[in-house]
Write a protein that holds these residues in place. Structure first.
Motif, short mmCIF file in Angstrom:
data_model
loop_
_atom_site.label_atom_id
_atom_site.label_comp_id
_atom_site.label_asym_id
_atom_site.label_seq_id
_atom_site.Cartn_x
_atom_site.Cartn_y
_atom_site.Cartn_z
N UNK A 72 0.80 -1.22 0.00
CA UNK A 72 0.00 0.00 0.00
C UNK A 72 0.83 1.27 0.00
N UNK A 73 2.15 1.12 0.11
CA UNK A 73 3.06 2.27 0.06
C UNK A 73 4.07 2.12 -1.07
N UNK B 17 -1.28 6.09 -7.28
CA UNK B 17 -0.41 7.25 -7.41
C UNK B 17 0.84 7.02 -8.22
N UNK B 18 0.95 5.85 -8.86
CA UNK B 18 2.21 5.50 -9.54
C UNK B 18 2.55 6.46 -10.69
N UNK C 26 -4.09 14.19 7.17
CA UNK C 26 -3.32 12.98 6.88
C UNK C 26 -3.27 12.75 5.38
N UNK C 27 -2.24 12.03 4.95
CA UNK C 27 -2.10 11.66 3.54
C UNK C 27 -2.69 10.27 3.35
N UNK C 28 -3.73 10.12 2.57
CA UNK C 28 -4.40 8.81 2.45
C UNK C 28 -3.55 7.80 1.70
N UNK C 29 -3.73 6.52 2.06
CA UNK C 29 -3.05 5.43 1.36
C UNK C 29 -3.41 5.41 -0.13
N UNK C 30 -4.56 5.97 -0.46
CA UNK C 30 -5.05 5.94 -1.84
C UNK C 30 -3.99 6.35 -2.84
N UNK D 148 4.98 14.77 -2.13
CA UNK D 148 4.08 15.04 -1.01
C UNK D 148 3.41 16.41 -1.15
N UNK D 149 4.12 17.36 -1.75
CA UNK D 149 3.55 18.71 -1.94
C UNK D 149 2.32 18.66 -2.83
N UNK D 150 2.36 17.85 -3.89
CA UNK D 150 1.23 17.82 -4.83
C UNK D 150 0.21 16.74 -4.49
N UNK D 151 0.46 15.99 -3.43
CA UNK D 151 -0.48 14.95 -3.02
C UNK D 151 -1.55 15.56 -2.11
N UNK D 152 -2.82 15.34 -2.41
CA UNK D 152 -3.89 15.97 -1.62
C UNK D 152 -3.89 15.48 -0.17
N UNK D 153 -4.16 16.39 0.72
CA UNK D 153 -4.24 16.10 2.15
C UNK D 153 -5.72 15.94 2.52
#
Length: 436
Positions: free
Chosen positions: A81-82, A138-139, A128-132, A115-120
């Motif tokens: 998942x990561x 997210x690949x 939190x940053x979702x596992x989604x 991480x900057x462009x990943x939605x919180x």
């Protein structure tokens, strides 16, 4: 036939050279190579937590308690998942190595940019940053982020826009300060990208990439035609001595892994599995013995060869073949640049693509669970792990089909070697008689 081989070689060799020499595809391949052991471990832990045997869960709960599966699911969440974290780190480090800049710093800055462009997400006043977006979904964003961030990093470093520390400062400290300006610029750029997408209907980079690029590519690649094309080129490259699985895998593996992850998520949730063509479909059903499905050819050489040369090669090749390694046959028989053996080598995986696809599509065999197992897993065992006993039986059927495709061509080559051996023996006998 010779003219056809020359024409194909002249067409394919430049393509293969460009693909194998492409720094971005090589970096993507290295990124997945870094993540693969962890992905396999996570998938195996999930498999143990969800073995498809009736009463298994109740049996384990009776011994270890109701939360017994948490032990396995924690490892799954920390690996599969990561996976995007490990892939992005590997891509950035590999691409930075190509440019001869500090890979560790480039990878760290790239991950921060991601991480900057990943939605919180917000839940009960907590961010939190979702596992989604840390898993397969997210690949594509991770791949594009790694390429763009490292290109900016490389550009700034090569221009000399870095803080240079005096001699005598420890290398680790000097490296940290050298990355300061590149990191600042990269994070500003990605912050602006995030801000720009916030004013669109997609809201985030992830939403845009998933909707416009990733989803359509995934839909196209999950079908039978894409499998046929991919396996055609894998075999064609191998015929000319080029590692076709690596060449094609550099393009297709990110998509196949994502399709596997979708199946694994559905498997974990107890839902119906969405995909037939996945990484497991390719590696477990269509590479029995290696590219070209050559395990059946090994068996034919071992049991039915008349030529001592071919029989001996069969003895040497059968053990690696059981672990899906076929270089002894590919270069020893050979298949490379062999106009006779190239026909079944190309034809077999394409026939098996059709057979296996429809066997699964019609419900005779379950869809691959998404559990990523090593590509060296021997036949029967591999099929059982991803689809139970019917998966193992499908591998047996595939080996039988492969055998009948290969056998007529194998017999031609074997007879050629056998005649050569007989002629050599006759010449030797005549020479000995003359000498006497």
């Amino acid at each position: 036939m010779s003219r056809l081989m020359d024409s194909m070689e002249n067409t394919l060799m430049p393509i293969a050279g460009k693909i194998s020499g492409n720094r971005y595809l090589n970096a993507i391949r290295d990124g997945f190579t870094l993540a693969l052991p962890l992905i396999i471990i996570g998938a195996m832990f999930l498999l143990v937590a969800n073995i498809p045997i009736e009463g298994y869960g109740e049996f384990m709960a009776g011994i270890f308690g109701a939360s017994w599966a948490d032990f396995f699911n924690t490892v799954f969440n920390a690996t599969m998942n990561l996976m995007t974290i490990f892939v992005i780190w590997g891509i950035a480090n590999s691409l930075a190595g190509y440019y001869e800049v500090d890979g560790l710093s480039a990878a760290a800055v790239t991950f921060a940019a991601f991480l900057v462009i990943t939605p919180i997400s917000v839940f009960e006043d907590a961010n939190y940053i979702p596992f989604e977006w840390m898993g397969a979904k997210g690949l594509f964003v991770a791949i594009l982020t790694a390429i763009l961030a490292v290109e900016i990093f490389r550009f700034i470093v090569k221009k000399g826009w870095t803080i240079k520390m005096p001699e005598g400062v420890p290398p680790s400290v000097s490296r940290s300060f050298s990355a300061l300006i590149p990191a600042f610029i990269i994070l500003v750029v990605f912050s602006l990208i995030r801000l720009g997408f916030a004013y669109t209907s997609y809201e985030t980079v992830h939403g845009f990439i998933f909707t416009v690029l990733q989803q359509p590519l995934t839909v196209v690649s999950k079908g039978l035609p894409a499998s046929l094309v991919a396996n055609l080129f894998i075999s064609l490259f191998w015929v000319f001595g080029i590692h076709g699985a690596q060449i094609v895998g550099a393009v297709m593996s990110p998509i196949w892994v994502q399709l596997s992850a979708e199946n694994l998520a559905a498997y974990d949730a107890g839902a119906s599995l969405p995909n037939i063509v996945t990484q497991q479909f390719q590696e477990i059903y269509l590479q029995l013995g290696g590219s070209g499905c050559t395990l059946a050819l090994c068996i034919a050489m071992l049991l039915f060869a008349r030529s001592q040369q071919v029989k001996q090669l069969g003895r040497l090749a059968i053990l690696p073949g059981l672990f899906n390694i076929n270089e002894p046959i590919t270069f020893g028989l050979p298949i490379v640049l062999n106009p006779i053996m190239m026909i079944p080598f190309i034809l077999t995986p394409m026939v098996l693509s059709v057979v296996c696809y429809f066997a699964i599509n019609l419900g005779f065999v379950p869809r691959p669970s998404g559990v990523i197992i090593p590509w060296t897993t021997p036949p029967i065992i591999g099929g059982f792990l991803i689809a139970g006993i019917r998966g193992a039986l499908l591998q047996v059927v595939s080996i039988v089909i492969s055998f009948f495709i290969y056998f007529p061509f194998f017999r031609i080559v074997d007879n050629q070697y056998y005649k050569q051996e007989q002629e050599f023996e006759n010449e030797g006998a005549q020479g000995a008689t003359t000498t006497f």
